[in-house]
Every structure is written in structure tokens, then in C-alpha cells.
Scaffold this active site. Sequence first.
Site, PDB file in Angstrom:
ATOM      1  CG  ASP A 253       4.901 -13.030  69.534  1.00  0.00           C
ATOM      2  OD1 ASP A 253       5.926 -13.737  69.554  1.00  0.00           O
ATOM      3  OD2 ASP A 253       4.666 -12.175  68.656  1.00  0.00           O
TER       4      ASP A 253
HETATM    5  O1  LIG Z   1      11.838  -9.163  63.782  1.00  0.00           O
HETATM    6  P1  LIG Z   1      11.292  -9.863  64.999  1.00  0.00           P
HETATM    7  O2  LIG Z   1      11.423  -9.003  66.221  1.00  0.00           O
HETATM    8  O3  LIG Z   1      11.821 -11.235  65.188  1.00  0.00           O
HETATM    9  O4  LIG Z   1       9.736 -10.079  64.728  1.00  0.00           O
HETATM   10  C1  LIG Z   1       8.858  -8.992  64.682  1.00  0.00           C
HETATM   11  C2  LIG Z   1       7.489  -9.466  64.330  1.00  0.00           C
HETATM   12  O5  LIG Z   1       7.447 -10.012  63.022  1.00  0.00           O
HETATM   13  O6  LIG Z   1       7.112 -10.496  65.228  1.00  0.00           O
HETATM   14  C3  LIG Z   1       5.762 -10.342  65.620  1.00  0.00           C
HETATM   15  C4  LIG Z   1       5.053 -11.641  65.461  1.00  0.00           C
HETATM   16  O7  LIG Z   1       5.667 -12.640  66.222  1.00  0.00           O
HETATM   17  C5  LIG Z   1       5.208  -9.213  64.795  1.00  0.00           C
HETATM   18  O8  LIG Z   1       4.238  -8.511  65.537  1.00  0.00           O
HETATM   19  C6  LIG Z   1       6.420  -8.389  64.489  1.00  0.00           C
HETATM   20  O9  LIG Z   1       6.284  -7.563  63.369  1.00  0.00           O
END
Ligand SMILES: O=P(O)(O)OC[C@@]1(O)O[C@H](CO)[C@@H](O)[C@@H]1O
Length: 309
Positions: A253
Site C-alpha cells: 500500500d
Molecule cells: O483484507 P484486505 O482488505 O485485503 O487486507 C487488509 C489488510 O491486511 O491489508 C493491509 C496491509 O496491506 C492491512 O493494514 C490490513 O489489515
Amino acid sequence: MIYTLTANPAIDYNITCDGLEPNCVTRTRDAVYSPNGKGLNVSFALHHFGKDTAILGFFAGFSGRFIVEGAEAKGVDVHPVWTDGITRVNVFLNAQDREFNMVNAGAAVNPANEQEIYDLIDSLEDMECLVISGSLPPHTSEDFLSQVISRVKARGAEFVLDISSPQLSDLIAEEPLLIKPNDDELLDIFGLEVSLEDEQTVVDAMAELHKKGAKNVLLTLGGKGAYFSNGKHIWYARCTVPVKVLSTVCAGDSTLAAFLSMWHDDPEHVEDALRLAMATGANVVECAGQGDFAKVDEYRQHVEVRAIA
Ligand SMILES: O=P(O)(O)OC[C@@]1(O)O[C@H](CO)[C@@H](O)[C@@H]1O
């Protein structure tokens, strides 16, 4: 203004232990609770790199309030849609050299909640771009993302997709400004396999993704770097500083946000954007969570970038 949409935010609960064995008590330390979710992480990094950004998403209960207040305390505006239940807590356990990532389903949403997001998008006049990141919570309508995208497009804004869902194979036809798959997602969603040893596989995969509708592609390969393609040229970039990986959570991200923070307003300067992106990813993996980007400037000097096509 670059908005981010996190349909399924989370408190990330990072903890460390010396080893993990079944049927015994594991004592953990260094607990960090932080307001997260993929789009929130993008907004936090955009804000750090000086880009105007705001957060859209579904939030619920005490954990939802913690995230909204935490984001606001970091100086990023949030337009929350409040839902029933409790926003999820995801657990990231670092046990010596191993990472255990426990990611929950999240709080369910309903059609009225979704309508609130659509109305918000219709009302945000300064939206130039919406970054749509992460998973969808339980009970999300099947056409939620296509409804969101059609509203973004109707107002003349662009959108970026960073989702692991198979829906990406249909939504790519809506011509996203940028997609950010990793090599696993490329294989799972599009059946495209790439290899650093044979860069023709990257050239072919990029051509296929552009043919399907993506205007630009940032293909991330974890510690092995990334490729970026704008449909005319392809670059490879990698940070050469040896880093000790503590946690890869938030790295993708933050890499995306760092890249966008330079490239969105200046698409000709791909190489500088890739340098910032790779340095950011390298610094984030050294931290539990997103960290404070303290070493990004230093690491930028150690990123190799080359055009491959
Ligand atoms: O379940 P999703 O939405 O794919 O991923 C959520 C997540 O794992 O992604 C982020 C890291 O990329 C974390 O901050 C968050 O907890």
C-alpha cells in the site's frame, strides 16, 4: 484530491514473540494497535509525501471509531459511512523469522450503507482520483465496485484498483488509470506467470493487461522489486539496500502511495516515482506496520531503475 476507498478497514494488531507452539501459552510483546486497511494506508503515505488525500469507507463500533479518530489525528480527513457491528481487528504476529497474518472477514454492510458511499462519491466535487483498495466486507452487493466505478467515471475522475479479488478480471475493462497486482495475483486472477529471469514474460503480461483495459500497471514483486508499464514503455526498479524484514504488512500500500504521490501529477517522471516507491517499500518492511518513513530519503539513493522496453 486523491480519495481512497477502504470498504473493509481494520485495526492492525502487531505483536512479536520468540516462537509459536500449539497447546501452550505464548507470551507476546511490542503490541502496536494502529488504524489501518489498505486504502487508509495509501492515504497515510500520500499525506506523508505531501499529497492532498481523504478517506472513504465503512466503519463500525468501537474499532471503527478508533480508526476514524486515529486517521484524523494523523491529519487525514475521513468521510465515514457508519454501519452496524464492529470493524475487524487483524492480527499480525512476528515469530522470529516467520510472519503469521490473521485477517478477519469484517463487519457486514447492507444496501443502505452502499448507497451512502455512492451518494458521497456523487457529492465530492474535488475528486480527481479514487484509489479502491482491499477486500470487501460480508454481504457487499456483487455490483458494489462497478457501481462505485461508474459514479467515479460519471464525474470525470480516474480510479486506481488494488484488489486481490477475481472481480479484477472484469473491472479491468472499465479502464482503470492504474492497477497494482503482485505476481501471485497476476497468476491467480489472469493466469499470467512472470519471471525475472525471462523479462519477455513481463512484456507479454503487461501487453495483455493493457489489452484488457488497464491504462498503467505497477507490478510489485515484494523484495525483488517492481515493473511499471504505461503501455509505451516498461521499467524495472529495485532497492539495493539490504534490509532486515520485520513485517511485509502495509508495504504494498505504501509503495503504491509513494508512486502515486509523484506520478499522478507528473506521469512523465516515472523513474523518480519508482525510486520513491521502492525506497518506501524497503523502509516499511523494516517496521511492524507502516512505520514513519524515516529512511526513505536515504534509500532513494540506492534504487536501480532501468527501462526494459
Ligand atoms: O483484507 P484486505 O482488505 O485485503 O487486507 C487488509 C489488510 O491486511 O491489508 C493491509 C496491509 O496491506 C492491512 O493494514 C490490513 O489489515
